[in-house]
Design an enzyme around this catalytic site. Structure first.
Site, short mmCIF file in Angstrom:
data_model
loop_
_atom_site.label_atom_id
_atom_site.label_comp_id
_atom_site.label_asym_id
_atom_site.label_seq_id
_atom_site.Cartn_x
_atom_site.Cartn_y
_atom_site.Cartn_z
N ASP A 28 0.84 -1.19 0.00
CA ASP A 28 0.00 0.00 0.00
C ASP A 28 0.88 1.25 0.00
O ASP A 28 1.87 1.33 0.73
CB ASP A 28 -0.89 -0.03 1.24
CG ASP A 28 -1.79 1.19 1.35
OD1 ASP A 28 -2.65 1.36 0.48
OD2 ASP A 28 -1.63 1.96 2.32
N GLU B 82 1.72 -0.34 -4.94
CA GLU B 82 0.79 0.73 -5.30
C GLU B 82 1.66 1.98 -5.44
O GLU B 82 2.08 2.56 -4.44
CB GLU B 82 -0.26 0.92 -4.22
CG GLU B 82 -1.27 2.01 -4.57
CD GLU B 82 -2.23 2.31 -3.42
OE1 GLU B 82 -3.42 2.56 -3.70
OE2 GLU B 82 -1.80 2.32 -2.26
#
Length: 704
Positions: free
Chosen positions: A352, A388
């Site tokens: 993330d 990401e």
């Protein structure tokens, strides 16, 4: 709380490695990092976690690691730390021994945070804010770490080791996937036990996906703000512990339940990828609670603002940013990653806000220390690594700029595919790049086409059904007056906002969904499907349900039994099956239009509806919404050469395509129009493609 001191054997020096609590059958070694503490105490608790029964100063500090060995402390013991040192927020130090601290290396957690002002190192309502000092004991409100001793029989478990070019990812939420699955035992719904249930595994295997990517399963904190609003942190991007599974996901309370789920998925040939949040923690900004890292060594674990160490850098939008320039912070993350691979057999990670992990003092750096450590690690070299590639900090958009070895979420694929099928102008050129794995972004440093993780929908945003049902978001249930979530969804309702009984609207929506699924699965790169999209899951137009732990977010399995759901599932399954069978739909290398494979044809060719090759003038024609992509590839395993021709029609009326020369004995493999199938073998080298639709033609046994 005053410690009730019970007789214990004398604490021994122990060892500074490994960090955490290490049980050897006779006692436990405790080791925790703090560069700026002057003393660290180990606190032991009764079996219920309510009463502190012993408080023992760790006797040694070696290389800034505090450590001690306690004979007679066995697996199952509950513990926490108290750290002594300066409380000088203006210098970045926030030590407060009145606050019980969770071990950053806790393998298992007992209890949960109970929100109270005592969790803050400062007096929560003081006019002096975080410059004040709070003397209340936070232990009654804190979860406790558990001395763990893993004992699990893996029964010769072996990772599926699916090649990247054959990988199809299914993004899912452990809780949300099965909370409404009546086929699963009620007490197991929403847990890893349900993920291992034959009903779930059979669904995944029939669909044909090769990996499940799970939203965060690390233990996470329920935000005080959301709890006060009667909401919940549903997604879990608020990490409390990087080594412990989220207790709510364990129906029997044991981490072995997660191990069992991984083993069962592996037995079905399905890999497990974890969505991990190493960019920030649940301690929020400098005004947040003191739960773990802040109290152990705020100045080491977190990035502090230059020239103003009282405040934290907030490149994540969550109040704090882990200091990935510090070797001990890198060690924390690396130890965590190896732990999940070695002790839970997971097959990969999705990082993330991965751009945050590559931030050095001067900003994002593909040669950052963390990336160097990650990519040379012999354990992690065997698993899939996905970033990401953005955060909200300066220069935070880094798609295509990560080092070779990491795949990346490609939001350009999402945006351009949505825009093309919505009918926006000027999208043929951008779409062509997405179909080929976005080489302008990723074709450097010998990277492969699988580097681009392609998706049309993900947990963050509309579902596929909502993407074709709503022109705007409907996030009022989140309690922020519909201000949260993106306003730039590139969605279209095709005539009616929200649910519709109009057969024409419904037919168009289904056709567009199928066309987008074809684009996803027939593009080079690694496809990722949002769980539930295969049978029409909806979130009623909410594009940011991070706080909706309820039926709005939970997958509604009754949709899978509806006629529309069965039709969409079967279509999705056939797309995945075609991708698996046809080498021309999943090349691991970037195609160049140079390689001659079949009848002198290059490996790729672009054409318009007349069968003519695309020219610069045609590419720049902004109102062009018809496109044909021919690909030719040799399957190394079978020795056969296969050709495919993908025809895309984003116009609002049916259009005929003249197929490009040389003429090949094409057959129709799949048609997004479904009920308007063209002839099995196109006649006179022509074929009709329905409005808002796509057709795939193949010839998978052509002699060279």
């Amino acid at each position: 709380m005053t410690a009730v001191v019970l007789p214990l054997p004398a604490v021994e020096a122990g060892a500074p490695y490994p960090l955490g609590a290490s049980y050897d059958g006779s006692g436990t070694n405790f080791a925790v990092f703090s560069a700026h503490a002057v003393k660290v105490e180990l606190c032991l608790f009764d079996a219920a976690g309510r009463h502190e029964i012993a408080r023992v100063p760790l006797p040694e500090c070696t290389n800034e690691v505090w450590h001690g060995y306690l004979p007679g402390v066995h697996a199952g013991a509950l513990y926490g730390y108290r750290a002594y040192g300066p409380y000088r927020p203006e210098e970045g130090h926030r030590f407060n021994p009145n606050k019980l601290l969770l071990d950053p290396y806790a393998r298992q957690i007992h209890g949960q945070v109970r929100w109270t002002d005592a969790l803050y190192a400062y007096r929560y309502h003081s006019p002096r804010g975080d410059l004040s000092f709070d003397r209340r004991d936070s232990a009654p409100a804190m979860p406790k770490a558990v001395v763990a001793d893993a004992n699990f029989n893996w029964h010769d478990d072996r990772p599926p080791n699916v090649p990247w070019e054959k990988t199809v990812i299914y993004e899912a939420h452990v809780r949300g996937l099965t909370m409404r699955a009546e086929q699963v035992r009620p007490r197991e719904r929403g847990t890893f036990a349900a993920l291992a249930d034959p009903f779930v595994i059979d669904h995944l295997t029939r669909l044909g996906v090769t990996a499940v990517e799970l939203l965060p399963v690390h233990a996470f904190l329920q935000d005080r703000r959301l709890v006060a609003m009667g909401l919940a942190n549903y997604w879990g991007y608020n990490t409390l512990s990087y080594f412990a599974p989220e207790p709510r996901y364990l129906s029997d309370g044991s981490p072995n339940e997660m191990r069992h789920a991984v083993r069962q998925l592996h037995a079905a040939g399905i890999e497990v990828i974890l969505d991990v949040v190493y960019n920030h923690t649940c301690e929020e900004s400098e005004l947040g609670p003191t739960i773990s890292l802040r109290g152990l060594d705020n100045a080491s674990y977190y990035r502090l603002q230059a020239g103003n160490h009282r405040h934290l850098v907030n490149d994540t939008g969550c109040g704090n940013t882990l200091n990935m320039s510090h070797p001990r912070v890198i060690q924390l993350v690396m130890d965590s990653l190896r732990y999940w691979v070695q002790e839970f057999h997971v097959d990969g990670f999705r990082f993330d806000l991965g751009a945050t992990l590559g931030r050095e003092v001067n900003g994002f750096d593909p040669g950052a220390g963390f990336f160097d450590a990650l990519l040379q690690d012999p354990v992690l070299a065997k698993v899939k690594l996905i970033s990401e590639p953005w955060d909200i900090g300066p220069g935070g958009y880094q798609v295509g700029n990560h080092p070779a070895g990491l795949a990346e979420w490609n939001d350009r694929f999402r945006d351009d595919v949505r825009s093309f099928w919505k009918g926006d102008s000027g999208m043929r050129g951008p779409l062509a790049g997405r179909l080929l794995g976005s080489p302008e972004l990723f074709n450097h440093h010998r990277r492969r086409a699988w580097t681009s993780v392609n998706f049309v929908t993900a947990h963050d945003g509309f579902t596929l059904h909502d993407l074709v049902s709503y022109n705007r978001k409907y996030n009022e249930a989140n309690g922020e007056n519909n201000r949260d979530g993106s306003d730039h969804n590139r969605s279209y309702n095709w005539g009616v906002e929200g649910p519709s009984d109009d057969p024409e609207v419904t037919a168009t929506r289904e056709r567009v969904k199928r066309a987008m699924l074809m684009t996803l699965f027939f593009s080079n790169g690694t496809p990722m499907l949002l769980g539930g999209d295969e049978f029409g899951r909806t979130q009623a137009g909410n594009n940011n349900p991070y706080c909706q732990d309820n039926s709005l977010s939970w997958v509604d399995w009754t949709l899978a039994e509806s006629e529309a759901g069965k039709t969409l599932f079967d279509f999705t399954r056939r797309c995945i099956d075609l991708r698996r069978k046809l080498a021309s739909l999943r090349s691991s290398r970037f195609l160049t239009a140079n390689t001659k494979t079949l009848h002198g044809m290059p490996d790729i060719g672009w054409f318009d509806e007349t069968g003519s090759e695309m020219t610069p003038e045609r590419w720049h024609f902004s109102e062009g919404r018809l496109l044909a992509l021919r690909r030719v590839a040799a399957d190394r395993q079978s020795g056969r050469v296969c050709a495919s021709l993908l025809l895309l029609n984003a116009f609002s009326e049916d259009r005929e395509f003249q197929l490009p020369l040389p003429a090949i004995a094409w057959r129709t493999a799949i048609d997004a129009a479904e009920g308007q199938r063209p002839e099995l073998h196109p006649e006179h080298n022509r074929i009709l493609v329905a409005a808002h639709s796509a057709v795939l033609l193949v010839n998978d046994d052509v002699p060279t």
